[in-house]
Design a protein around this motif. Structure first.
Motif, short mmCIF file in Angstrom:
data_model
loop_
_atom_site.label_atom_id
_atom_site.label_comp_id
_atom_site.label_asym_id
_atom_site.label_seq_id
_atom_site.Cartn_x
_atom_site.Cartn_y
_atom_site.Cartn_z
N TYR A 1 0.85 -1.19 0.00
CA TYR A 1 0.00 0.00 0.00
C TYR A 1 0.88 1.24 0.00
O TYR A 1 2.08 1.18 0.27
N ARG A 2 0.25 2.37 -0.35
CA ARG A 2 0.89 3.69 -0.27
C ARG A 2 -0.07 4.62 0.46
O ARG A 2 -1.21 4.80 0.02
N ILE A 3 0.39 5.18 1.55
CA ILE A 3 -0.46 6.10 2.31
C ILE A 3 0.11 7.51 2.16
O ILE A 3 1.23 7.79 2.59
N ILE A 4 -0.67 8.37 1.53
CA ILE A 4 -0.23 9.75 1.28
C ILE A 4 -0.99 10.70 2.21
O ILE A 4 -2.21 10.64 2.30
N ARG A 5 -0.25 11.55 2.87
CA ARG A 5 -0.89 12.56 3.72
C ARG A 5 -0.09 13.86 3.68
O ARG A 5 1.07 13.87 3.26
N LYS A 6 -0.73 14.91 4.11
CA LYS A 6 -0.10 16.22 4.11
C LYS A 6 0.97 16.30 5.19
O LYS A 6 0.79 15.80 6.30
N PHE A 7 2.08 16.96 4.85
CA PHE A 7 3.12 17.22 5.83
C PHE A 7 3.06 18.68 6.24
O PHE A 7 2.62 19.01 7.33
N LYS A 8 3.46 19.58 5.36
CA LYS A 8 3.34 21.01 5.58
C LYS A 8 3.12 21.71 4.25
O LYS A 8 3.80 21.41 3.28
N SER A 9 2.14 22.60 4.24
CA SER A 9 1.85 23.37 3.02
C SER A 9 1.63 22.41 1.85
O SER A 9 0.77 21.55 1.92
N THR A 10 2.42 22.55 0.78
CA THR A 10 2.27 21.66 -0.38
C THR A 10 3.17 20.43 -0.28
O THR A 10 3.20 19.62 -1.20
N LYS A 11 3.89 20.30 0.82
CA LYS A 11 4.76 19.14 1.01
C LYS A 11 3.95 17.96 1.55
O LYS A 11 3.03 18.14 2.34
N THR A 12 4.30 16.78 1.10
CA THR A 12 3.58 15.58 1.49
C THR A 12 4.54 14.53 2.05
O THR A 12 5.75 14.61 1.83
N ILE A 13 3.99 13.56 2.73
CA ILE A 13 4.76 12.41 3.20
C ILE A 13 4.00 11.15 2.79
O ILE A 13 2.78 11.09 2.95
N THR A 14 4.72 10.19 2.25
CA THR A 14 4.10 8.97 1.75
C THR A 14 4.74 7.76 2.39
O THR A 14 5.97 7.61 2.38
N GLU A 15 3.91 6.89 2.94
CA GLU A 15 4.39 5.61 3.46
C GLU A 15 4.32 4.61 2.31
O GLU A 15 3.24 4.30 1.81
N VAL A 16 5.46 4.10 1.90
CA VAL A 16 5.53 3.14 0.81
C VAL A 16 5.79 1.76 1.39
O VAL A 16 6.82 1.53 2.05
N ASN A 17 4.86 0.84 1.15
CA ASN A 17 4.99 -0.51 1.67
C ASN A 17 4.67 -1.50 0.54
O ASN A 17 3.61 -1.41 -0.07
N ASN A 18 5.58 -2.41 0.29
CA ASN A 18 5.41 -3.36 -0.82
C ASN A 18 4.95 -4.74 -0.39
O ASN A 18 4.57 -5.56 -1.23
N THR A 19 4.97 -5.02 0.92
CA THR A 19 4.66 -6.38 1.39
C THR A 19 3.40 -6.48 2.22
O THR A 19 2.83 -7.57 2.37
N GLY A 20 2.96 -5.39 2.81
CA GLY A 20 1.83 -5.44 3.73
C GLY A 20 2.28 -5.52 5.18
O GLY A 20 1.47 -5.33 6.10
N ASN A 21 3.56 -5.79 5.39
CA ASN A 21 4.11 -5.82 6.75
C ASN A 21 4.59 -4.42 7.11
O ASN A 21 5.49 -3.88 6.46
N PRO A 22 4.03 -3.82 8.16
CA PRO A 22 4.42 -2.45 8.54
C PRO A 22 5.91 -2.28 8.76
O PRO A 22 6.44 -1.18 8.61
N LYS A 23 6.60 -3.36 9.12
CA LYS A 23 8.04 -3.27 9.36
C LYS A 23 8.81 -2.97 8.07
O LYS A 23 9.97 -2.54 8.13
N ASP A 24 8.17 -3.22 6.92
CA ASP A 24 8.84 -3.00 5.64
C ASP A 24 8.57 -1.62 5.04
O ASP A 24 8.96 -1.35 3.91
#
Length: 322
Positions: free
Chosen positions: A224-247
């Motif tokens: 999964y990829r979780i995209i959320r706002k960081f500051k202003s137009t900057k974003t932070i994305t959690e990139v996970n390819n396996t489904g395991n949060p540790k990855d």
């Protein structure tokens, strides 16, 4: 005897006015080029020069010699006025009137669920990410750091909070005891799946920034990829390819203007793992190497190229929001 004819002065004034109009035409065409270029552009930062759509624009004037100068200037004035009153947040100008939703866009929208990134008005600096897990769901919650908090205050994030889903209904049950709150708090998911309302009247809004949310990459069906706002137009994305949060790995990004027609450029940094270097333009110029990729984010349901709720990358990979 040396006086110049009056009509010569009139012609001179007319010529000067015409030159002024030509300058205005050039400025207008430049503006139109920008607008039309936004329509057809696909990541100029990744591919190089973008291709404009001006060649097929209805705004191009006829070159017929039978058309009078007055007609030409009138047409140009109309074009200039259209450019000046353009409101890019309303897709109605320049024949951008939305058509019916495409089949893919309709399917994407229908497939959206309760999963997503929620905002809580009681904690505007925080976020809540709710994602399916087994027969229920899990939540990652952060209240953020309040603006008036003492300097050095660290953000607290709570992970893997169980959320019970009542089958066949819009009810989600939350346990807030981890932060001193009550257990068994039932929230009601709206019929359009865009908000959750609680008994005290508080309402969490899903994907409030329009681009945020949980996306799926077909290359990694378990991830999964979780995209959320960081500051202003900057974003932070959690990139996970396996489904395991540790990855999971977290990457920064930047979003273009959300009023772009019909897509918005979305830049992701340190995502591909490969750096691209610019050509050295002069002897003293430095070569800049960076890992970034630019996708196109679309929310327009009638777009036949970029479907609703997707981010399309130059390699044709499409992230679809769920």
């Amino acid at each position: 005897a040396n006086a110049k004819p009056k009509h010569h002065n009139i012609d001179l004034i007319s010529t000067m006015m015409t030159m002024t109009m030509i300058n205005n035409i050039i400025a207008t065409c430049a503006l139109m080029g920008i607008v039309l270029g936004e329509v057809t552009a696909f990541s100029s930062q990744h591919h190089g020069a973008r291709t404009g759509a001006a060649k097929t624009s209805r705004l191009m004037m006829s070159s017929s010699s039978s058309q009078s100068r007055r007609d030409i200037l009138s047409n140009v004035a109309a074009v200039g006025l259209s450019a000046l009153v353009l409101d890019p947040s309303k897709a109605v100008a320049f024949n951008f009137k939305p058509g019916p939703p495409t089949a893919q866009s309709a399917a994407n929208k229908a497939a959206e669920s309760y999963q997503g990134v929620y905002s809580d008005p009681n904690h505007p600096e925080g976020y809540r990410v709710i994602m399916a897990s087994g027969k229920g769901a899990t939540m990652t919650l952060s209240d953020g750091v309040e603006k008036d908090a003492p300097e050095g205050t660290e953000e607290k994030t709570y992970k893997n909070i169980p959320v019970a889903i009542k089958e066949g209904s819009n009810e989600l049950s939350f346990d807030f005891s981890f932060k001193g709150g009550p257990k068994g708090v039932v929230g009601i998911l709206s019929n359009d799946k865009q908000s959750i309302t609680f008994p005290d009247g508080n309402m969490w809004k899903k994907n409030a920034n329009e681009y945020d949310g949980i996306y799926k990459d077909p290359k990694y069906p378990n991830g999964y990829r979780i995209i959320r706002k960081f500051k202003s137009t900057k974003t932070i994305t959690e990139v996970n390819n396996t489904g395991n949060p540790k990855d999971s790995k977290f990457i920064m990004g930047k979003l273009g203007s959300l009023v772009s027609i019909p897509t918005t450029a979305f830049t992701f940094y340190d995502y591909t793992g490969k750096e691209t270097c610019t050509d050295k333009l002069c002897r003293s110029c430095e070569v800049v190497c960076k890992d970034e990729v630019v996708g196109q984010f679309s929310l327009q349901e009638s777009n036949t190229v970029f479907s609703y709720g997707t981010i399309t990358f130059p390699d044709k990979t499409i992230w679809t929001r769920i």
